[in-house]
Motif scaffolding. Structure first.
Motif, PDB file in Angstrom:
ATOM      1  N   HIS A 125      54.619  66.081  33.321  1.00  0.00           N
ATOM      2  CA  HIS A 125      53.483  65.824  34.216  1.00  0.00           C
ATOM      3  C   HIS A 125      53.003  64.379  34.120  1.00  0.00           C
ATOM      4  CE1 HIS A 125      51.799  66.751  30.312  1.00  0.00           C
ATOM      5  NE2 HIS A 125      50.652  66.207  30.665  1.00  0.00           N
ATOM      6  N   LEU A 126      53.425  63.655  33.056  1.00  0.00           N
ATOM      7  CA  LEU A 126      53.043  62.248  32.934  1.00  0.00           C
ATOM      8  C   LEU A 126      54.085  61.327  33.539  1.00  0.00           C
ATOM      9  CD1 LEU A 126      51.741  62.230  29.247  1.00  0.00           C
ATOM     10  CD2 LEU A 126      50.440  62.496  31.329  1.00  0.00           C
ATOM     11  N   MET A 127      55.171  61.905  34.091  1.00  0.00           N
ATOM     12  CA  MET A 127      56.263  61.082  34.606  1.00  0.00           C
ATOM     13  C   MET A 127      56.457  61.260  36.101  1.00  0.00           C
ATOM     14  SD  MET A 127      58.998  61.767  31.651  1.00  0.00           S
ATOM     15  CE  MET A 127      58.558  61.641  29.960  1.00  0.00           C
ATOM     16  N   ALA A 129      56.002  60.674  40.164  1.00  0.00           N
ATOM     17  CA  ALA A 129      56.083  59.431  40.944  1.00  0.00           C
ATOM     18  C   ALA A 129      54.705  58.860  41.242  1.00  0.00           C
ATOM     19  CB  ALA A 129      56.829  59.688  42.240  1.00  0.00           C
ATOM     20  N   SER A 130      53.684  59.684  41.136  1.00  0.00           N
ATOM     21  CA  SER A 130      52.341  59.181  41.401  1.00  0.00           C
ATOM     22  C   SER A 130      51.694  58.580  40.163  1.00  0.00           C
ATOM     23  CB  SER A 130      51.459  60.308  41.945  1.00  0.00           C
ATOM     24  OG  SER A 130      51.470  61.400  41.058  1.00  0.00           O
ATOM     25  N   ARG A 131      52.410  58.538  39.049  1.00  0.00           N
ATOM     26  CA  ARG A 131      51.879  57.929  37.824  1.00  0.00           C
ATOM     27  C   ARG A 131      52.563  56.584  37.633  1.00  0.00           C
ATOM     28  NH1 ARG A 131      49.118  61.889  38.623  1.00  0.00           N
ATOM     29  NH2 ARG A 131      49.211  63.819  37.473  1.00  0.00           N
ATOM     30  N   PRO A 132      51.934  55.662  36.891  1.00  0.00           N
ATOM     31  CA  PRO A 132      52.635  54.422  36.544  1.00  0.00           C
ATOM     32  C   PRO A 132      53.887  54.756  35.740  1.00  0.00           C
ATOM     33  CG  PRO A 132      50.312  54.248  36.021  1.00  0.00           C
ATOM     34  CD  PRO A 132      50.565  55.680  36.379  1.00  0.00           C
ATOM     35  N   SER A 133      54.949  54.023  36.023  1.00  0.00           N
ATOM     36  CA  SER A 133      56.229  54.337  35.402  1.00  0.00           C
ATOM     37  C   SER A 133      56.341  53.648  34.049  1.00  0.00           C
ATOM     38  CB  SER A 133      57.363  53.891  36.316  1.00  0.00           C
ATOM     39  OG  SER A 133      58.586  54.105  35.703  1.00  0.00           O
ATOM     40  N   LEU A 134      56.762  54.427  33.036  1.00  0.00           N
ATOM     41  CA  LEU A 134      56.928  53.864  31.702  1.00  0.00           C
ATOM     42  C   LEU A 134      58.371  53.474  31.436  1.00  0.00           C
ATOM     43  CD1 LEU A 134      54.723  56.388  29.700  1.00  0.00           C
ATOM     44  CD2 LEU A 134      54.135  54.069  30.360  1.00  0.00           C
TER      45      LEU A 134
END
Lengths: 191, 577
Positions: A125-127, A129-134
């Motif tokens: 859920h932290l990865m 496409a709507s999250r900043p990419s790490l």
């Protein structure tokens, strides 16, 4: 031994469209055993316990079985350390955010950029496409971007501070004010 | 045959066009007779401080209102063609109408409170329009737009709170109202206009907002929403007249102009080029406003709205021709097959460049000359304006040559014909106004009887802008590949796209990834289980970096500032003339 036959179900649907009702079995002797009462409270079906990870694999056979369970080859399978966090045999997958996955590839599940059977990362859920990419490596680091921006702004500021001192005025002539000992602009003489 | 929802677009588009023409007639009448009308409603005077609501109908508000309505009507007709297969067309029409209503409320409001209501409505509707396609990319762009505009909303709310309860606040924009507070009030107006008009360092949202549908970009991101900030400054200029903020505004606008112009020289996305062009023109208008040339800025604001909306709609047509591709490198259309659309592209880009005697030339020339008519002008500002205009010609020439096939760049892909009546009817009004609108409206939008006296050397420089820009544009097309590599970050918004918000959000993600360590290792040693459970829930919600948390973090400053400003109002009491 008595045999059981299924009673006609009394079922219906509630306002939410969920099945409600009662199923029962009746023995030939006349007894009724209610086998299940289904209400809206059991929908959707409980799934958590079905998908819990298994125990931490200790032997090679357990590792191979766990790798097969998660759709990985043994060489790629690496569980989280058994430090009491309860992750069991869940694989410690590399962090690969959705942004770093190609959009033009024909994914089985294009919304998740994932193929069928591919295991989900623990922090999936932290990865999204709507999250900043790490996992995307930008061309420059954040510090380099900040340095560029501040450097350009500073250059502009200096340029405007130094060159801004040179003001440009509309050309104008000397003010023709009368007074003693001043230059004579007009003598009122007929020419 | 059109479907029923599309007919609603035709109906509303026609209504908006008629409203636009009526407002234009009103503006001509007000300008010709030098009159304005103030409509004031007051109520609740028996139970509390009288609540007032004002509408100001003068030439400026009528002209800008007519611009908004004409462009909205054209965009509505264009969307009948562009979004003919859209399933939820009613939703699209509804959001557009709410946007137009908010914009009209902002335009006709002389007081801060009603301006703020329209301002907030613009922010909400622009967010809904950017995320219209419901993809991850549009959500990211929409969040960036929303949060950047929210910063400005906070400052404007601060201004409203400080001004609230003051006598004459309903008419605060009018000269002679006696309303002037200074300080926080000015800062609020100024900061709000910076964010809405995408000035440095709040410029990243405008290119990102190109994830919206092309009709939305034509209406919102080219001519109406982004100019709302400048309109606010023009409206409240009487209260800002002796402020030091103008020098800051001049610096910020000049940075915006140069940054956006250089970025559009090396950009390959068609819509982003037009967005960066809008950004550079906003910088130019901002410089004019900062130099107190309000009429020049307003005239260019109106004319720019027309030809920029036309350009966006033409871009939408070309994107359809290229099967949805927006990249210049793989789009090359044979101009011989598309005579009319090629002509309109040439018209829009020529007007943007300032080719004599199109609308863009008349407004831009007036802006440059009226700015140089001031008693003293920093030579740097004048130089930067000229450089900005030349760069405009350069990237316009590059876009023209790339689009119309003068520079062969790929296989032409065309599957749409020039037969859609909705498309052509939508372009008719805007193309006529881009052609003759400047000549027609120059007598009304520039102060009557003004004579612009500038030395012949300055006039010569202004005259050579287009010619010099064309020569440089030829050089750009010739050596484009080497220029792209050498500009570096100078050509990508000076790194602003990468600096806006991601570092804060990435930190939150790292916290979320590692929150298990914190809640499992440290908290049991330090606190009770209840605190551990609460912190665990809170840290995971931070780490998810979801939209609801953005709204939480954006609302906390608003709540704090509102409380503080209410405190200030309570203690400062009523102001009197």
């Amino acid at each position: 031994m008595s045999t059981w036959s299924l009673l006609a179900k009394q079922t219906g649907k509630n306002m939410m469209g969920l099945r409600t009702g009662m199923w029962a079995l009746r023995a030939r002797s006349g007894g009724i055993m209610v086998t299940s009462v289904r209400t809206a409270a059991d929908r959707p079906d409980p799934w958590n316990y079905l998908w819990q990870p298994g125990p931490y694999p200790r032997t090679q056979e357990e590792r191979e079985a766990a790798a097969k369970k998660y759709g990985l080859i043994v060489e790629d399978y690496k569980p989280y350390p058994d430090d009491g966090r309860g992750l069991g045999d869940y694989p410690n997958l590399p962090v690969r955010c959705m942004d770093s996955k190609p959009g033009q590839y024909n994914w089985d599940i294009p919304e998740e950029k994932r193929n069928f059977g591919e295991p989900l990362h623990m922090n999936f859920h932290l990865m999204l496409a709507s999250r900043p990419s790490l996992s995307v490596r930008p061309r420059y680091t954040q510090f380099q971007y900040l340095r560029w921006f501040l450097g350009l702004i500073s250059f502009f500021t200096l340029f405007q501070l130094i060159a801004g001192e040179y003001e440009w005025f509309h050309p104008f002539s000397e003010r023709q004010t009368p007074g003693p000992y001043k230059k004579k602009f007009y003598s009122f003489e007929l020419e | 045959m059109l479907k029923l929802p599309n007919w609603s677009g035709v109906m509303w588009g026609s209504l908006l066009l008629v409203s636009g023409f009526l407002l234009m007639a009103g503006g001509l009448s007000c300008a010709g007779n030098h009159e304005s009308v103030v409509l004031l409603w007051e109520g609740f005077s028996q139970i509390c401080h009288p609540l007032g609501f004002c509408l100001l109908v003068d030439s400026e508000s009528c002209f800008f209102g007519s611009t908004v309505c004409l462009i909205a009507g054209s965009v509505m007709l264009f969307s009948v063609y562009y979004m003919s297969s859209e399933k939820f067309f009613y939703r699209f029409v509804g959001i557009i109408l709410v946007f137009v209503s908010s914009m009209v409320l902002l335009i006709f409001s002389p007081g801060l409170l009603s301006v703020f209501i329209g301002w907030d409505g613009l922010g909400v509707t622009s967010f809904l329009l950017v995320i219209y396609f419901f993809s991850d990319k549009s959500l990211n762009a929409g969040l960036l737009t929303l949060l950047t505009n929210r910063l400005g909303d906070i400052f404007l709310l601060l201004s409203v709170s400080v001004a609230w309860g003051s006598f004459g606040a309903e008419l605060s924009s009018l000269e002679g109202s006696g309303f002037s507070l200074g300080g926080v009030w000015l800062l609020g107006i100024f900061a709000a206009s910076l964010t809405k008009s995408a000035q440095v360092p709040f410029s990243a949202w405008l290119p990102a907002a190109m994830a919206a549908p092309t009709p939305v970009s034509a209406l919102v991101h080219s001519s109406t929403l982004v100019t709302a900030g400048l309109y606010l400054l023009i409206r409240f200029s009487s209260g800002l007249s002796n402020s030091e903020f103008w020098s800051w505004g001049l610096f910020i606008s000049s940075c915006t102009l140069v940054m956006a112009s250089f970025s559009s020289l090396v950009e390959y996305d068609m819509k982003k080029i037009v967005a960066l062009s809008t950004l550079s023109q906003l910088g130019l208008m901002g410089m004019a406003v900062s130099m107190q040339s309000m009429s020049g800025a307003f005239f260019h604001l109106i004319m720019h709205a027309y030809f920029k909306a036309l350009l966006f709609m033409i871009m939408g047509y070309w994107i359809h021709q290229c099967s949805g591709y927006q990249d210049l490198r793989i789009s090359s259309i044979s101009s011989q097959e598309f005579n009319l659309s090629s002509t309109l592209t040439l018209l829009a880009l020529s007007s943007l460049s300032g080719v004599p005697f199109l609308s863009g030339f008349i407004s831009k020339d007036y802006l440059l000359e009226s700015s140089s008519m001031l008693s003293s002008v920093s030579s740097v500002s004048g130089l930067l304006m000229v450089v900005g205009c030349m760069l405009t010609v350069m990237y316009s020439g590059r876009l023209l040559t790339s689009l119309l096939g003068f520079k062969w760049s790929g296989e032409p892909v065309c599957n749409w014909s020039e037969n859609s009546w909705a498309f052509w009817s939508s372009l008719l009004v805007l193309s006529m106004l881009s052609l003759v609108g400047g000549w027609w409206l120059s007598g009304y939008l520039s102060p009557l009887g003004s004579v612009l006296l500038i030395p012949k050397e300055i006039k010569f420089v202004f005259s050579m802008i287009v010619l010099g820009g064309m020569i440089l544009s030829w050089g750009l097309c010739r050596w484009e590949s080497s220029l792209t590599g050498s500009l570096g970050l100078l050509g990508s918004l000076w790194g602003l796209s990468f600096l806006s918000f991601p570092s804060l959000a990435k930190s939150a993600l790292y916290v979320g990834m590692s929150s298990r360590e914190v809640e499992d290792l440290w908290l049991p040693l330090m606190s009770s289980g209840w605190v551990q459970a609460s912190f665990g829930e809170f840290s995971s919600s931070i780490g998810s970096s979801s939209m609801k948390n953005y709204s939480l973090f954006s609302n906390l400053p608003i709540l704090g500032l509102s409380t503080f400003s209410g405190f200030c109002w309570f203690y400062t009491g009523q102001f009197t003339l």
